[in-house]
Enzyme design. Structure first.
Site, PDB file in Angstrom:
ATOM      1  N   HIS A 143       5.025 -59.369  21.117  1.00 39.78           N
ATOM      2  CA  HIS A 143       6.384 -58.920  21.993  1.00 39.78           C
ATOM      3  C   HIS A 143       6.651 -57.447  21.566  1.00 39.78           C
ATOM      4  O   HIS A 143       6.884 -56.663  22.394  1.00 39.78           O
ATOM      5  CB  HIS A 143       7.237 -59.845  21.821  1.00 39.78           C
ATOM      6  N   GLU A 144       6.759 -57.483  20.261  1.00 39.84           N
ATOM      7  CA  GLU A 144       7.399 -56.178  19.752  1.00 39.84           C
ATOM      8  C   GLU A 144       6.451 -54.820  19.714  1.00 39.84           C
ATOM      9  O   GLU A 144       6.820 -53.734  20.149  1.00 39.84           O
ATOM     10  CB  GLU A 144       7.994 -56.343  18.245  1.00 39.84           C
TER      11      GLU A 144
ATOM     12  N   GLU B  74      19.745 -51.408  17.859  1.00 38.77           N
ATOM     13  CA  GLU B  74      20.122 -52.103  19.254  1.00 38.77           C
ATOM     14  C   GLU B  74      21.289 -53.166  19.252  1.00 38.77           C
ATOM     15  O   GLU B  74      21.235 -54.066  18.486  1.00 38.77           O
ATOM     16  CB  GLU B  74      18.964 -52.580  19.764  1.00 38.77           C
TER      17      GLU B  74
ATOM     18  N   ALA C 285      13.185 -59.621  15.969  1.00 37.70           N
ATOM     19  CA  ALA C 285      12.463 -58.673  15.520  1.00 37.70           C
ATOM     20  C   ALA C 285      13.067 -57.397  16.138  1.00 37.70           C
ATOM     21  O   ALA C 285      13.787 -57.368  17.426  1.00 37.70           O
ATOM     22  CB  ALA C 285      11.203 -58.690  15.719  1.00 37.70           C
ATOM     23  N   MET C 286      12.709 -56.185  15.827  1.00 41.08           N
ATOM     24  CA  MET C 286      13.318 -54.947  16.735  1.00 41.08           C
ATOM     25  C   MET C 286      12.181 -54.023  16.811  1.00 41.08           C
ATOM     26  O   MET C 286      11.397 -53.813  15.917  1.00 41.08           O
ATOM     27  CB  MET C 286      14.331 -54.351  15.941  1.00 41.08           C
ATOM     28  N   GLU C 287      12.102 -53.612  17.932  1.00 42.96           N
ATOM     29  CA  GLU C 287      10.705 -52.551  18.443  1.00 42.96           C
ATOM     30  C   GLU C 287      10.927 -51.199  17.949  1.00 42.96           C
ATOM     31  O   GLU C 287      10.225 -50.353  18.644  1.00 42.96           O
ATOM     32  CB  GLU C 287      10.507 -52.905  19.817  1.00 42.96           C
ATOM     33  N   ASN C 288      11.705 -50.930  16.910  1.00 45.99           N
ATOM     34  CA  ASN C 288      11.843 -49.394  16.745  1.00 45.99           C
ATOM     35  C   ASN C 288      10.728 -48.500  16.679  1.00 45.99           C
ATOM     36  O   ASN C 288       9.525 -49.193  16.093  1.00 45.99           O
ATOM     37  CB  ASN C 288      12.438 -49.282  15.342  1.00 45.99           C
TER      38      ASN C 288
ATOM     39  N   GLU D 194      12.967 -56.059  28.318  1.00 45.32           N
ATOM     40  CA  GLU D 194      12.903 -57.407  27.868  1.00 45.32           C
ATOM     41  C   GLU D 194      12.113 -58.419  28.767  1.00 45.32           C
ATOM     42  O   GLU D 194      11.385 -59.094  28.165  1.00 45.32           O
ATOM     43  CB  GLU D 194      14.205 -58.053  27.226  1.00 45.32           C
TER      44      GLU D 194
ATOM     45  N   HIS E 188       6.370 -53.609  23.409  1.00 45.14           N
ATOM     46  CA  HIS E 188       7.610 -52.829  23.771  1.00 45.14           C
ATOM     47  C   HIS E 188       7.256 -51.223  23.326  1.00 45.14           C
ATOM     48  O   HIS E 188       7.837 -50.366  24.001  1.00 45.14           O
ATOM     49  CB  HIS E 188       9.003 -52.930  22.634  1.00 45.14           C
TER      50      HIS E 188
END
Length: 882
Positions: free
Chosen positions: A303-304, A127, A268-271, A326, A307
């Site tokens: 949060h992640e 992202e 962080a990233m919600e993959n 977001e 998502h």
């Protein structure tokens, strides 16, 4: 000749993709410098796309090794390939299979976008537009595909191979290599693709969903740090349960994996099924993490995870709709943390964050709507406006339509748009349908930038026993939006008598719904409400709970503020009263320093705070917030123009010293009462006691430097947890002298091998408000442990200096601006995202007094004049200069 600014992308130009990709089969053979990527794409024309269009795939720095259409090699005349794109001139009319082979170098990828290495591990960040750095693709969020990923690597180098979705197959290969196959059955956009390969330790736990399904949870970390992931795992389980109970959302895969890495541009990233985290938001122990770190881990983990539904199962149609995933998910994680901790304290801290970051953003050259209508570099729009203000819009929506209609609207949103790429209009339509309300006016919050100001006028008639309350809204001009329209603003209110009892809202100017909820819906430029049967002039409590992201002007008079601080039953407004009293005192001192007025008499303010400090029925965490003075960023924001950071610092420090001296006996008593000899726990109650004790320590040192330094040095040595030890070090950093030098040396010696703790060591030194600090930061940049290649370390030292040390960053000799611009220009070719975020420290330059304003403008022009600039930095510099 410098590079031209990047081209503008406009919301009004949105067109559906010409092609859709139904399935993606990836075969990725990991190698440090020559990773081979084979992509097999099943493609069809989009009936909503442009008829006869060529197939255009995005790329970024790619090397094409092979290209096949339906199994045959394509001739050179059938396509055009470049590092930044691949075009198939005449694609088939019927669905077809395209096979693409590319070569990427993870080790040289210092941008940390796409496939790169963090330490010895391989990981990805896609992202917003990182997938095009792995293979050619229609790299936009409205192209949803089912992914199957085969990952191959040297087994000794990377015994752990993780991908999106569920594991399907694994095995051993000749030559010491092995493979794993992962399949994600849920269609997703390319920005949610992820893989990890490395030698990692992990912890596991099983979770049983509400419907009885078993999900295997795992968190992967560097070997030896497994125990420091326990709190993150606990937060994950609590978040999963909470989402089931609060929003009816159950997890949908068989596994959920989190991987912590030390090199990451974001938090962080919600993959899908494979969240990749900055290890700052996973690793914690009492000896290495503060209460604030624990709360941050809890919030970001949640949060992640949230998502998975608000971002993954329902994604955004285009990047203009970024707030849809977001802002909504920030609202969800704020609600989760409020339920886990103190709702009142959480609300105050969230609003503090909003004002420090977003209000400042909204008042400067980088202001933009929550849903922008144009961007030049999407990486620069992961902002406080999109996240925090986006969350406030969702909160206002809930306030306006009520809890039940909001829950029905969320249920309808999940049901109707699952598996799609949605828009803000799609989202709002669900709540309009479930509440029966027209939300077209409310929708303007998404398109209009700027922070509205509500002017408050009140006129009490003692003979008639009436109060006329008039609210008038205005929004200052922002870039590209000079003319502002009235917004729909919910203003929560209560009226108190002089003993703290509430008056009934007796008026015919509010609807029954407004009166029952204690709410004024301000929808026009000006509205007047007459309240009846008031035997005395009431004390007004307005914008209770911070019911809208606006500014109230002017604040109540000092007597009313002291009343609110004493008896308002709304914790937010009680805290706000303390803040307003402090602001008024500091600005009076600013006027005195300029020779425009006499120093204020704050004895009544001190007495009010003493009552807060000594009360037995007040949450210690709230008391700590009430005792904490507005910081220099708050002061600059409230002043608005001709800001002189040196005068603001001096005025604030003078109040801090006088407050500490005036309350010294009560402070010493509170410091002793809040001491805990029990085992450390990060729970809200325990954290609140530590928060008050450490706020008190800071004020003791302000009021009596010698006594405070002695207490701080003793606490530094005896502290059993990082919260208390770092607070003591922070106090010593301000008292100075030999104790400070000893403490910093000891702190580094104790934690030299722990990167996250060493980040704290760098950061705390960077914000010491002394003339020598700029030179110290230069010296620390030459420290063996400092590296611009690591985003956390760069943020800790350079970011902290620019954001947390206004007197030195805005030094009149220009040395602070020079340090920033030199760093940005050095970092930009390697990691443009971090360089651009650092440069945004100058977003408030127009607020400064003329001398500093001229220096800041010159610094921005120097950056923009560089012969080569990334799109990221070019965009920030161009917009900042306006």
């Amino acid at each position: 000749m410098r590079n031209p600014p990047p081209q503008a992308v406009r919301l009004c130009d949105y067109l559906p993709p010409n092609f859709l990709i139904d399935t993606v089969e990836l075969d990725i053979s990991l190698d440090k410098t020559q990773t081979e990527v084979r992509a097999k794409l099943r493609i069809r024309r989009n009936p909503k796309g442009r008829e006869g269009a060529p197939l255009e795939l995005d790329g970024d720095g790619l090397v094409l090794r092979g290209l096949k259409l339906e199994g045959r090699d394509l001739s050179a005349s059938e396509y055009e390939a470049a590092p930044d794109g691949l075009t198939l001139h005449v694609p088939p009319a019927n669905p077809f299979t395209l096979e693409i082979e590319t070569l990427v170098n993870p080790t040289e990828n210092t941008q940390l976008s796409g496939l790169y290495r963090s330490g010895s591990a391989y990981c990805t960040q896609c992202e917003a537009e990182g997938f095009r750095r792995i293979t050619y693709f229609i790299d936009r969020p409205d192209v949803l595909s089912v992914y199957t990923t085969r990952i191959e690597a040297d087994k000794q180098e990377a015994p752990i191979l993780l991908g999106n979705g569920n594991p399907k197959e694994s095995g051993v290969l000749p030559g010491g290599r092995h493979f794993a196959v992962w399949r994600d059955p849920f269609p997703k956009p390319s920005y949610l693709f992820a893989l990890v390969g490395g030698d990692l330790g992990h912890i596991e736990r099983n979770f049983i969903t509400a419907s009885g399904r078993e999900v295997k949870l795992a968190i992967y970390v560097e070997h030896g740090k497994e125990s420091r992931a326990d709190y993150a795992m606990d937060a994950l389980v609590r978040a999963m349960k909470w989402d089931e109970q609060t929003f009816g959302r159950e997890y949908d895969l068989d596994v959920f994996n989190i991987v912590a890495v030390s090199d990451f541009n974001m938090g962080a990233m919600e993959n899908k099924g494979l969240n990749i985290f900055n290890d700052k938001y996973v690793l914690a122990s009492p000896q290495t993490a503060t209460d604030s770190d624990y709360a941050g881990i809890e919030a970001v983990i949640a949060h992640e995870y949230f998502h998975n539904w608000t971002g993954n199962r329902i994604t955004c149609r285009d990047w203009f709709q970024l707030c849809l995933k977001e802002g909504l998910t920030v609202f969800r994680d704020q609600e989760f943390s409020s339920d886990q901790r103190s709702r009142a304290v959480k609300r105050i801290t969230d609003v503090r964050t909003l004002r420090l970051a977003q209000f400042v953003e909204d008042s400067g050259p980088l202001a933009h709507p929550v849903r922008p209508d144009v961007y030049r570099e999407i990486n620069n729009f992961y902002t406080a406006t999109v996240y925090e203000k986006g969350a406030e819009i969702v909160r206002m929506l809930k306030t306006l339509i009520g809890d039940e209609a909001f829950r029905r609207g969320m249920n309808l949103y999940f049901e109707r748009f699952d598996g799609t790429a949605a828009t803000v209009e799609d989202f709002l339509s669900c709540f309009a349908e479930c509440s029966g309300r027209d939300l077209s006016h409310f929708a303007s919050w998404y398109s209009q930038a700027g922070t509205p100001r509500i002017n408050v006028e009140s006129d009490y008639d003692p003979a008639a026993k009436t109060l006329d309350l008039t609210l008038a809204q205005t929004t200052p001009p922002t870039p590209g939006q000079n003319d502002k329209k009235p917004l729909q603003i919910p203003v929560s209110l209560a009226l108190f008598d002089d003993k703290g009892e509430k008056f009934k809202l007796d008026t015919t100017d509010l609807t029954n719904s407004e009166k029952s909820r204690g709410l004024i819906e301000l929808t026009t430029e000006r509205r007047t409400i007459r309240f009846n049967n008031l035997p005395e002039r009431p004390t007004l409590s307005l914008l209770r709970g911070f019911s809208a992201p606006v500014r109230l002007e002017p604040a109540a008079d000092n007597q009313e503020l002291r009343r609110l601080l004493a008896f308002d039953d709304d914790p937010f407004n009680r805290w706000q009263a303390a803040q307003n009293l402090a602001l008024r005192s500091i600005f009076a001192r600013v006027a005195a320093l300029r020779g425009e007025a006499r120093p204020p008499d704050d004895s009544a303010f001190y007495s009010a705070l003493r009552r807060v400090l000594t009360a037995n029925d007040i949450d210690p965490a709230f008391a700590a917030l009430a005792l904490t003075l507005p910081n220099e960023t708050d002061l600059a924001r409230e002043m608005g123009e001709n800001v002189n950071p040196d005068i603001l610092f001096s005025a604030r420090d003078a109040l801090r010293q006088e407050l500490g001296a005036a309350l010294l006996p009560a402070l010493e008593d509170s410091y002793a009462r809040m001491e805990s000899n029990g085992a450390y726990s990060p729970d809200a109650a325990s954290a609140g006691r530590r928060s008050l004790r450490n706020a008190v320590l800071d004020l003791i040192a302000a009021g009596d430097r010698i006594k405070g330094a002695r207490l701080a040095e003793r606490q530094f040595v005896s502290a059993s947890n990082m919260t208390d030890r770092l607070a003591a070090l922070s106090t010593l950093s301000l008292t100075g002298g030999e104790p400070r030098e000893r403490a910093f040396a000891q702190f580094y010696e104790d934690y030299a091998g722990d990167a996250l703790v060493v980040d704290k060591w760098f950061a705390l030194q960077a914000i010491i408000p002394e003339d020598a600090t700029t030179k110290l930061v230069h010296e620390l940049m030459r420290h063996p442990d400092f590296s611009l290649a690591n985003p956390n370390r760069t943020r800790a030292l350079i970011g902290s200096f620019c954001a947390g040390n206004p007197t030195r960053f805005h030094a009149l000799d220009g040395s602070g601006y020079e340090l920033l611009t030199n760093t940005v220009l050095e970092l930009d070719p390697k990691n443009p995202q971090i360089a651009a975020r650092l440069l945004s420290a100058l977003r408030t330059w127009r607020m400064l007094e003329p001398a500093r304003r001229s220096l800041a403008e010159a610094a921005l022009k120097r950056v923009l004049a560089a012969p080569t600039l990334s799109r990221d930095v070019n965009d920030i510099a161009t917009r900042a200069l306006g």
